[in-house]
Design a protein around this motif. Structure first.
Motif, PDB file in Angstrom:
ATOM      1  N   HIS A 129       8.076  49.566  61.079  1.00 48.27           N
ATOM      2  CA  HIS A 129       9.037  49.572  62.183  1.00 48.27           C
ATOM      3  C   HIS A 129      10.478  49.750  61.704  1.00 48.27           C
ATOM      4  O   HIS A 129      11.389  49.847  62.518  1.00 48.27           O
ATOM      5  CB  HIS A 129       8.927  48.267  62.977  1.00 48.27           C
ATOM      6  N   THR A 242      11.548  41.784  64.124  1.00 50.31           N
ATOM      7  CA  THR A 242      11.454  42.608  65.328  1.00 50.31           C
ATOM      8  C   THR A 242      12.134  41.860  66.469  1.00 50.31           C
ATOM      9  O   THR A 242      11.680  40.788  66.875  1.00 50.31           O
ATOM     10  CB  THR A 242       9.980  42.883  65.687  1.00 50.31           C
ATOM     11  N   HIS A 244      13.687  41.428  70.375  1.00 50.08           N
ATOM     12  CA  HIS A 244      13.270  41.794  71.735  1.00 50.08           C
ATOM     13  C   HIS A 244      14.133  42.954  72.237  1.00 50.08           C
ATOM     14  O   HIS A 244      15.365  42.921  72.097  1.00 50.08           O
ATOM     15  CB  HIS A 244      13.422  40.588  72.663  1.00 50.08           C
ATOM     16  N   PRO A 245      13.528  43.985  72.823  1.00 46.98           N
ATOM     17  CA  PRO A 245      14.316  45.155  73.251  1.00 46.98           C
ATOM     18  C   PRO A 245      15.330  44.843  74.351  1.00 46.98           C
ATOM     19  O   PRO A 245      16.325  45.565  74.493  1.00 46.98           O
ATOM     20  CB  PRO A 245      13.252  46.141  73.749  1.00 46.98           C
ATOM     21  N   ASP A 246      15.096  43.763  75.113  1.00 47.72           N
ATOM     22  CA  ASP A 246      16.002  43.443  76.220  1.00 47.72           C
ATOM     23  C   ASP A 246      16.840  42.192  75.974  1.00 47.72           C
ATOM     24  O   ASP A 246      17.681  41.841  76.806  1.00 47.72           O
ATOM     25  CB  ASP A 246      15.192  43.244  77.515  1.00 47.72           C
ATOM     26  N   GLN A 298      20.601  45.414  67.688  1.00 44.21           N
ATOM     27  CA  GLN A 298      19.566  46.398  67.400  1.00 44.21           C
ATOM     28  C   GLN A 298      18.182  45.754  67.503  1.00 44.21           C
ATOM     29  O   GLN A 298      18.037  44.531  67.500  1.00 44.21           O
ATOM     30  CB  GLN A 298      19.769  46.982  66.005  1.00 44.21           C
ATOM     31  N   GLU A 299      17.152  46.594  67.566  1.00 43.07           N
ATOM     32  CA  GLU A 299      15.789  46.086  67.728  1.00 43.07           C
ATOM     33  C   GLU A 299      15.171  45.623  66.418  1.00 43.07           C
ATOM     34  O   GLU A 299      14.081  45.061  66.415  1.00 43.07           O
ATOM     35  CB  GLU A 299      14.907  47.148  68.390  1.00 43.07           C
TER      36      GLU A 299
END
Length: 657
Positions: A129, A242, A244-246, A298-299
Motif C-alpha cells: 500500500h 493505513t 482512514h480515508p475519511d 494522507q492515507e
C-alpha cells in the motif's frame, strides 16, 4: 525540543522532530516512577547544579554570553532526559530502516537482498500500500532532521562503538583479573568524560562520568569493576500505517479502525511567544511522518516503535552498579538497563569475571527486520521484551577471557531475534588474536592492545585489489600495487599503504553503491555509509561472491561492469587523487598527515569565534581506522578527518585496585 527558544525560529523543525521522538515526555514519566532513594539523590544533584547557576549568574561561561542565553534550572527529569538523548545518539537502526526501506521500495527486494547481511525470504516485505511519493518524502525528511541535529550536537559520525575485554587471574602475571574498556564516541569539546572519585555515605567509587549524570557510568568500587560496549540491538521499527480515508485520526489494526491519540506540544520561540503542534500516536508509537506538513492527512503514515519509549530504570541501575558487592548485585543492576543496549563486562576481587547484555530486546511476532513493517497487520507488532532470565550471560568461562567489540554476541541457536546491526568483526578478531597470544598478561599488554592499529579488514580486502594488476601499469599505479603487496594491514601514522588503501576503499564504495544511492536522493549514500558495520559486511560478501548487480554502473547504459573493473577503477582513481591532493611522490603519502583528529566545539564552526577563542582543539595526526582496536573512524564526506574514536581508555588492575 527547545532549540528554537535559544537559537532562533529556524530550529523549530528540529524541535518538532525531537518532540516527536517523545524523549522529554518519557523522561518525566520515568522520573515519576523512581524509587524514593534515587529521587532524593537526583533532587540533591539538581539542587547543586542550580546553586551553581545562581552563584555564577553574573559570570556565566563564554558560550552562554555569546549566545545571549541563561542556563535553565535543572530538575530530575532533565537528568533522565539527558541519559535518553544518549540512547538516541547511540541508536543506529533508524538509519537501516530508512535506507533498506528505500532500496526495497525503489529497486526491489532482490536488489536489497544483495546488500542486506543475513537477508532471508521470511523477513517482512514493504507494504504493497506504500505510495513511493509519500514515503520518499518521509525518508528524506527523517534523514534531513537527523543529520541536522547530529551535526549541531556533534554526534553525526557513524563511527560509534567500543572495545572491552576482561582476563581472569589465570591468564595474568599477578594472578588477578585485568579489565580494559574504551568507548568510541564522537569527539567533542568540552570533553565527553570526566574522571570522578565519589566518596561519602554508601559510595566509594571511581571512574568516569558524563556531565549531567551524578555517578560514574564506567568504573570500579572497593570490590568490583565494570565496562560497557554497545550491544548493537535492533530497538527501532518503523510501521507503515493505513489511515482512514475519511478521518486522518483513525488508523487500521487488523479489521478495526482505532483512534489515534492526539498530544499537543507547546514549543517556545526565541523572539517571544510559542507555537503548538499536535503529535499523533498509534499503539506502535508516534507518527514520525507528520514532521513534514505535506504528509498530514494522507492515507498512509509512518509510525515509530522504539524501546526508548518504554519505562526503564537506567538511573537506578547506575546507582546499583556503583554500590555492588558481587556478581548477584551486578546481575540485579544489569536487569534495570533497557536503552541504550549495552554489553557489560565484570570482574571482582574474588577473581570472578563475567558478561551480561544490559538491554531490553523487543519480541517480534514476525522475526527480524531492518525495513519498515506493515502497520495494519498485528502479526508484525511487538509484544513485550525478551525475559531477563532467558538472556545469555557468561560467568568465569573456561577460556579465561571475554571480548566484546560490538560484534555478534550470540549464535543463531538463540531463539529470539536480537539484531542484524553487528559490527564488522575486524576489531573483535584482532583483540581476540592478541588476547589469545598472551602469556602472563600485564597492564602494558592491555595498553598495547588498546593502541593496536592493525586492520584485519584491510588484510582481507587488499588481495582483491592486487588481483587486478596487469603488469603494464604506469609508474605510480605500479608503485601502488607494490605498496599494497608489502603491507600487513598496519595503519600507522607514517604508513603510505594505509592512506592508499583507504583512498581506494572510499572510491570503491562510491563506485559500487554511489550510482544507485544518488538516484534516491542527496543524503542516501552518506546514510548508507553511515551503516558502517552493515556496508562493510556487505562489501566483504559481494567481493567474495563476485556476483552482484551493484557492481554495474547504472550511468553507463547497457554496458555491465564487473567486480574487477570496479576494483581497478577505484585504485586508479585513488592514485590520481593522492597525486593531486598530496603530491606525485608516494613517500609523502602518509596516513597521519591526512587522517587527523580535532575535538570540535559547537561554536567552533564559526570561524571568527574559533579564531578568537580557540574553541576547537587540534588537529592531531592519528593512526588506525574504524576497523582497528585503536579506533579511528573518519568522515566519508570529508576524508579522512577522524570524527570518532576512543573517548577515554581505562584499565583496571585488580592487583592494584
Amino acid at each position: 525540543g527547545e532549540l528554537a527558544s535559544m537559537l532562533g525560529d529556524e530550529y523549530l523543525s528540529a524541535d518538532i522532530y525531537l518532540r516527536t521522538w517523545r524523549i522529554h515526555d518519557i523522561s518525566k514519566k520515568i522520573t515519576e516512577k523512581m524509587d524514593l532513594k534515587t529521587k532524593k539523590i537526583m533532587e540533591a544533584f539538581c539542587q547543586g547544579i542550580n546553586f551553581w547557576i545562581d552563584e555564577t549568574s553574573d559570570d556565566l561561561p563564554l558560550e552562554f554570553r555569546i549566545l545571549g542565553i541563561k542556563p535553565q534550572y535543572w530538575q530530575p527529569s532533565d537528568v533522565v532526559g539527558y541519559a535518553r538523548m544518549l540512547a538516541h545518539e547511540l541508536q543506529s537502526s533508524w538509519k537501516a530502516e530508512i535506507i533498506y526501506g528505500a532500496v526495497a521500495q525503489f529497486f526491489g527486494m532482490n536488489k536489497l537482498a544483495e546488500i542486506y547481511p543475513g537477508y532471508s525470504e521470511t523477513q517482512p516485505k514493504i507494504s504493497e500500500h506504500l505510495k513511493k511519493e509519500e514515503t520518499k518524502i518521509v525518508y528524506d525528511k527523517i534523514l534531513e532532521n537527523e543529520f541536522f541535529i547530529r551535526d549541531l550536537l556533534h554526534f553525526r559520525s557513524p563511527n560509534i562503538g567500543s572495545n572491552s575485554w576482561v582476563l581472569s587471574g589465570a591468564l595474568t602475571e599477578t594472578g588477578k583479573p585485568l579489565l580494559a574498556n574504551d568507548p568510541h564516541l564522537d569527539f567533542t569539546q568540552p570533553a565527553r568524560w570526566y574522571e570522578m572519585h565519589l566518596k561519602g555515605g554508601r559510595f566509594n567509587v571511581s571512574g568516569v562520568c558524563i556531565a549531567g549524570i551524578p555517578v560514574p557510568i564506567i568504573g570500579q568500587n572497593e570490590t568490583c569493576a565494570w565496562g560497557f560496549t554497545n550491544s548493537m540491538v535492533d530497538d527501532v521499527d518503523f510501521f507503515v500505517e493505513t489511515m482512514h480515508p475519511d478521518n486522518p485520526n483513525k488508523y487500521k489494526k487488523g479489521n478495526e479502525w482505532l483512534d489515534v491519540e492526539l498530544i499537543k506540544e507547546t514549543i517556545p520561540l526565541k523572539e517571544g511567544g510559542d507555537t503548538t503542534v499536535v503529535i499523533r500516536m498509534t499503539h506502535h508509537g508516534p507518527i514520525i511522518s507528520d514532521i513534514h506538513p505535506l504528509l498530514k492527512g494522507q492515507e498512509t503514515a509512518v509510525s515509530m516503535a522504539w524501546t526508548g519509549h518504554w519505562l526503564t530504570s537506567e538511573i537506578e541501575g547506575f546507582f546499583k552498579l556503583n554500590l555492588m558487592k558481587d556478581w548477584e548485585d551486578f546481575t540485579e543492576a544489569t536487569s534495570l538497563f533497557g536503552v541504550p543496549g549495552q554489553n557489560m563486562i565484570y570482574a571482582d576481587v574474588h577473581g570472578n569475571i563475567g558478561w551480561r547484555p544490559a538491554v531490553y530486546i523487543p519480541l517480534r511476532k514476525k522475526g527480524e527486520s531492518l525495513i519498515p513493517r506493515p502497520g495494519h497487520d498485528p502479526t508484525y507488532d511487538w509484544f513485550g521484551k525478551v525475559p531477563f532470565v532467558e538472556m545469555p550471560y557468561l560467568l568465569n568461562p573456561e577460556q579465561g577471557y571475554i571480548v566484546t567489540a560490538n560484534n555478534k554476541i550470540i549464535d543463531n541457536t538463540f531463539q529470539y531475534y536480537i539484531s542484524g546491526l553487528w559490527a564488522d568483526p575486524s576489531r573483535a578478531q584482532r583483540i581476540l588474536e592478541r588476547v589469545q597470544s598472551l602469556d602472563n598478561a600485564t597492564v602494558q599488554d592491555m595498553k598495547s592492545i588498546q593502541l593496536d592499529v592493525t586492520s584485519l579488514f584491510a588484510r582481507e580486502i587488499t588481495p582483491y585489489f592486487l588481483a587486478t594488476e596487469a603488469g603494464t601499469e604506469r609508474k605510480n599505479l605500479k608503485e601502488a600495487y607494490r605498496l599494497l603487496k608489502n603491507w600487513k594491514g598496519e595503519e600507522s601514522i607514517k604508513s603510505s599503504a594505509a592512506l592508499l588503501f583507504h583512498s581506494a576503499i572510499n572510491k570503491l564504495i562510491r563506485n559500487i553503491y554511489g550510482d544507485e544511492m544518488a538516484l534516491l536522493g542527496k543524503h542516501y549514500l552518506e546514510a548508507f555509509i553511515g551503516l558502517k558495520y552493515l556496508h562493510s559486511r556487505s562489501l566483504r560478501d559481494i567481493l567474495k561472491k563476485n556476483k552482484s548487480t551493484w557492481f554495474d554502473d547504472v550511468r553507463t547504459g547497457k554496458y555491465v561492469e564487473s567486480r574487477d573493473e570496479i576494483l581497478k577503477r577505484s585504485l586508479e582513481e585513488a592514485v590520481n587523487e593522492l597525486e593531486d591532493r598530496v603530491g606525485p611522490n608516494p613517500t609523502s603519502w602518509q596516513w597521519g598527515n591526512e587522517h587527523s583528529l580535532t575535538h570540535p566545539h559547537v561554536l567552533g564552526k564559526i570561524k571568527i569565534l574559533n579564531w578568537l577563542f580557540k574553541f576547537n582543539v587540534g588537529p592531531f595526526p592519528s593512526g588506525g581506522s574504524d576497523k582497528t582496536p585503536n579506533a579511528g573512524g573518519y568522515s566519508f564526506n570529508k576524508p579522512f578527518k577522524q570524527t570518532a574514536g576512543a573517548s577515554m581508555r581505562r584499565i583496571v588492575d585488580f592487583s592494584n585496585l
